[in-house]
Scaffold this motif. Sequence first.
Motif, mmCIF file in Angstrom:
data_model
loop_
_atom_site.group_PDB
_atom_site.id
_atom_site.type_symbol
_atom_site.label_atom_id
_atom_site.label_comp_id
_atom_site.label_asym_id
_atom_site.label_seq_id
_atom_site.Cartn_x
_atom_site.Cartn_y
_atom_site.Cartn_z
ATOM 1 N N ALA A 1 2.070 -4.817 -4.892
ATOM 2 C CA ALA A 1 1.490 -6.014 -5.506
ATOM 3 C C ALA A 1 1.023 -5.731 -6.928
ATOM 4 O O ALA A 1 1.181 -6.572 -7.827
ATOM 5 N N GLU A 2 0.448 -4.551 -7.176
ATOM 6 C CA GLU A 2 0.013 -4.212 -8.530
ATOM 7 C C GLU A 2 1.205 -4.045 -9.464
ATOM 8 O O GLU A 2 1.156 -4.448 -10.628
ATOM 9 N N ILE A 3 2.280 -3.423 -8.966
ATOM 10 C CA ILE A 3 3.501 -3.293 -9.782
ATOM 11 C C ILE A 3 4.020 -4.670 -10.156
ATOM 12 O O ILE A 3 4.363 -4.935 -11.328
ATOM 13 N N TYR A 4 4.052 -5.576 -9.183
ATOM 14 C CA TYR A 4 4.546 -6.924 -9.460
ATOM 15 C C TYR A 4 3.681 -7.618 -10.510
ATOM 16 O O TYR A 4 4.191 -8.214 -11.457
ATOM 17 N N ARG A 5 2.355 -7.540 -10.361
ATOM 18 C CA ARG A 5 1.458 -8.192 -11.328
ATOM 19 C C ARG A 5 1.639 -7.621 -12.722
ATOM 20 O O ARG A 5 1.665 -8.353 -13.707
ATOM 21 N N THR A 6 1.767 -6.280 -12.817
ATOM 22 C CA THR A 6 1.919 -5.646 -14.132
ATOM 23 C C THR A 6 3.209 -6.107 -14.815
ATOM 24 O O THR A 6 3.209 -6.462 -16.001
ATOM 25 N N GLY B 1 9.785 -7.228 -23.083
ATOM 26 C CA GLY B 1 9.666 -8.337 -22.141
ATOM 27 C C GLY B 1 10.935 -8.543 -21.344
ATOM 28 O O GLY B 1 10.893 -8.864 -20.153
ATOM 29 N N LYS B 2 12.081 -8.326 -21.996
ATOM 30 C CA LYS B 2 13.369 -8.491 -21.307
ATOM 31 C C LYS B 2 13.552 -7.422 -20.239
ATOM 32 O O LYS B 2 14.037 -7.705 -19.134
ATOM 33 N N VAL B 3 13.161 -6.173 -20.548
ATOM 34 C CA VAL B 3 13.274 -5.096 -19.562
ATOM 35 C C VAL B 3 12.387 -5.404 -18.352
ATOM 36 O O VAL B 3 12.798 -5.232 -17.198
ATOM 37 N N ALA B 4 11.168 -5.873 -18.618
ATOM 38 C CA ALA B 4 10.275 -6.225 -17.518
ATOM 39 C C ALA B 4 10.865 -7.357 -16.676
ATOM 40 O O ALA B 4 10.769 -7.352 -15.441
ATOM 41 N N GLU B 5 11.500 -8.331 -17.354
ATOM 42 C CA GLU B 5 12.114 -9.450 -16.638
ATOM 43 C C GLU B 5 13.268 -8.965 -15.756
ATOM 44 O O GLU B 5 13.437 -9.441 -14.624
ATOM 45 N N GLU B 6 14.071 -8.015 -16.252
ATOM 46 C CA GLU B 6 15.185 -7.478 -15.472
ATOM 47 C C GLU B 6 14.686 -6.622 -14.307
ATOM 48 O O GLU B 6 15.325 -6.545 -13.249
ATOM 49 N N TRP B 7 13.523 -5.981 -14.507
ATOM 50 C CA TRP B 7 12.961 -5.099 -13.491
ATOM 51 C C TRP B 7 12.268 -5.889 -12.376
ATOM 52 O O TRP B 7 12.259 -5.503 -11.199
ATOM 53 N N LEU B 8 11.720 -7.031 -12.734
ATOM 54 C CA LEU B 8 10.867 -7.791 -11.830
ATOM 55 C C LEU B 8 11.523 -8.152 -10.494
ATOM 56 O O LEU B 8 10.844 -8.108 -9.449
ATOM 57 N N PRO B 9 12.814 -8.534 -10.433
ATOM 58 C CA PRO B 9 13.403 -8.902 -9.141
ATOM 59 C C PRO B 9 13.288 -7.825 -8.070
ATOM 60 O O PRO B 9 13.273 -8.149 -6.873
ATOM 61 N N LEU B 10 13.212 -6.546 -8.466
ATOM 62 C CA LEU B 10 13.064 -5.474 -7.473
ATOM 63 C C LEU B 10 11.736 -5.575 -6.719
ATOM 64 O O LEU B 10 11.591 -5.018 -5.623
ATOM 65 N N TRP B 11 10.752 -6.287 -7.313
ATOM 66 C CA TRP B 11 9.418 -6.344 -6.726
ATOM 67 C C TRP B 11 8.954 -7.769 -6.423
ATOM 68 O O TRP B 11 7.777 -7.992 -6.143
ATOM 69 N N GLU B 12 9.896 -8.744 -6.472
ATOM 70 C CA GLU B 12 9.538 -10.123 -6.147
ATOM 71 C C GLU B 12 8.996 -10.245 -4.729
ATOM 72 O O GLU B 12 8.194 -11.133 -4.432
ATOM 73 N N TRP B 13 9.419 -9.362 -3.858
ATOM 74 C CA TRP B 13 8.971 -9.410 -2.462
ATOM 75 C C TRP B 13 7.472 -9.141 -2.325
ATOM 76 O O TRP B 13 6.867 -9.470 -1.294
ATOM 77 N N ALA B 14 6.873 -8.542 -3.366
ATOM 78 C CA ALA B 14 5.439 -8.237 -3.325
ATOM 79 C C ALA B 14 4.608 -9.329 -3.975
ATOM 80 O O ALA B 14 3.393 -9.185 -4.118
ATOM 81 N N ALA B 15 5.243 -10.453 -4.379
ATOM 82 C CA ALA B 15 4.512 -11.567 -4.988
ATOM 83 C C ALA B 15 3.588 -12.208 -3.956
ATOM 84 O O ALA B 15 3.782 -12.048 -2.744
ATOM 85 N N PRO B 16 2.548 -12.949 -4.398
ATOM 86 C CA PRO B 16 1.631 -13.583 -3.442
ATOM 87 C C PRO B 16 2.332 -14.509 -2.448
ATOM 88 O O PRO B 16 1.939 -14.599 -1.300
ATOM 89 N N ASP B 17 3.377 -15.219 -2.911
ATOM 90 C CA ASP B 17 4.091 -16.141 -2.025
ATOM 91 C C ASP B 17 5.596 -15.929 -2.215
ATOM 92 O O ASP B 17 6.282 -16.759 -2.825
ATOM 93 N N PRO B 18 6.143 -14.817 -1.692
ATOM 94 C CA PRO B 18 7.540 -14.469 -1.999
ATOM 95 C C PRO B 18 8.541 -15.352 -1.250
ATOM 96 O O PRO B 18 8.269 -15.819 -0.141
ATOM 97 N N ASP B 19 9.705 -15.583 -1.889
ATOM 98 C CA ASP B 19 10.800 -16.264 -1.194
ATOM 99 C C ASP B 19 11.340 -15.381 -0.083
ATOM 100 O O ASP B 19 11.694 -15.858 0.994
ATOM 101 N N ASP B 20 11.438 -14.082 -0.351
ATOM 102 C CA ASP B 20 11.941 -13.120 0.637
ATOM 103 C C ASP B 20 10.950 -11.967 0.728
ATOM 104 O O ASP B 20 10.866 -11.148 -0.183
ATOM 105 N N PRO B 21 10.153 -11.895 1.794
ATOM 106 C CA PRO B 21 9.109 -10.863 1.865
ATOM 107 C C PRO B 21 9.614 -9.468 2.203
ATOM 108 O O PRO B 21 8.823 -8.536 2.274
#
Length: 577
Positions: free
Chosen positions: A52-57, A74-94
């Motif tokens: 969750a902290e990785i996702y927030r950062t 910002g673009k690198v962070a955007e490309e990296w983010l999908p790897l950690w979407e599952w840790a979002a507060p309300d993920p589409d795929d947990p």
Amino acid sequence: MNGTNDQRETERSRRSRKLMEEGRRLYLDDLAKQLDRLGELLKEEGDEEAPAEIYRTLHTMKGSAPIFGFRQAGKVAEEWLPLWEWAAPDPDDPLPPDKPQERSLPFLERLGLELAYHRQQLELGRLETSSPHPAPPSQGRLLVVDDDPFLRSYLARRLRLSGYEVDEAANVETATRLLRERAYDLITLDLIMEPQSGYELFHYLKADPTLKWIPLIVLSGRGELGDKVRCFELGADDYITKPFQFEEMAARLSRLLARTKSFEHLAFRDPLTGVYNRRYFESRLHQELRRLESEPGPLSLAFLDLDRFKSINDTYGHSIGDLILQGMAYLLQQNGGPGDLVARFGGEEFVVLFPGLGRKEAHERIEAVRRRVHGQPVYRDKEGRSHSVTFSAGIAEWKPGMGGDRLVRLADEAMYRAKETGRDRIIEAGDAENVTEAAAEAVRRRKRILIADDDELLRSIIRSELEELGADLIEARDGEEAFALLRDESPDLCILDGLMPRLDGFGLLARLKAELPVQAERTRILMLTGRSHEKDRAGGLRLGIHDYMTKPFSLVELEMRVKRLLQLEEGPLSICP
């Protein structure tokens, strides 16, 4: 009129460029800390909170980096983010993907290269404008009193090379004038001078309660025991017979300064903040007023009080409150002139004495401090949380026949008028007398805006953009703090980050609607988020969001939307993608 508007726009553009440059430097420092932390988190496979902290950062980085001009980061962070979407507060795929830590390492390396590149560019910019031979830091201000121009000049040059600020006096008359104008840490004095001997200066120092404590070294060609005894009885701290070795004199001088500073801190300094205490301030004010009897000139006083300091102590504890007082004292000293005197008057109150300055110049000095506390936190704790404050201040200028108590009271009354008319402002005593009740009521009706975002730099940028709206701006670093301010301060508008620690924006809105329905109806909400999911917008609208902007966003667009939400200008609202 157009010329005035053009000048205003030019000044605003200059301030924006300066703020952005400072923000870029600060952001790179913060980015380095974030990358170190991400590296640590990627190694902690057993830590349930790490994803969750990785996702927030990454989420914060994706939205903030482009605003400061670091689009590739910002673009690198955007490309990296999908790897950690599952840790979002309300993920589409947990469910986590395969080996997210291992697959994250190339992204971390790319961001490290981006950081190194931009730091190199900024460093090249620094080198182009920096001085090749910076002056050594000052170790104190000395007064060398000697009628021998060659020895006086030699001592002054050698002492300056050692890092001291040095003034020279060829006689007692010049020395007494300099002592009235400036504050000194030590005096070296020749006994045999014309037309007055060094003994005359002893008597002058002894008669003044604020000067008699300045350490004094006698440098004399007379080695008789009687002279030495007499000098020590009059208050000399050391006696060196000419000729002497400079190195020995410098060693004695350094030791005497160190010992005196320890004593000074006990007698004249506030033990918490290190600035002068009230007792010394009152003594020095008495001295300045006495000087003005023979040498009329301007003298001003500022009285400052930190805003809502009790709530800081109640929320974070007295230890954090003490550190904030220390930070405020440091800012006042850093922005002062060589003759200014900063003292802690009591509690969260400070006074600043400005010998030689009228109230307008004193106002400018204190306004510089006010701008600085807006642009940077006063203190950052071990957990990385920054603590910012505002203050209210009153300025009074001495007039012939006015006593010290009257001067302090005028500045104090002006400060209270600043408190009553909205806080976070400076009022001059003359202006305070002209503020009508109608004007005070108009200020009390000023709009209040809460900026709730855990990104300190982004809060600072937004605050700078909105300062000219004439609204009161308050800030929150996480959802819990934002909820407390919504409850206690009742702001007209909340600029709310969707993803924050302790309580995210959507959770805050749900809690606000459930626990404070009246406030939920009153406060307009502008949501800022890096997520562009359609269900987020729909959910936000159900919770009462009035407008929605996706990071990165235009600051000009943000200001327009804030004005419309506060009904400061006409125009329809639309949800910004």
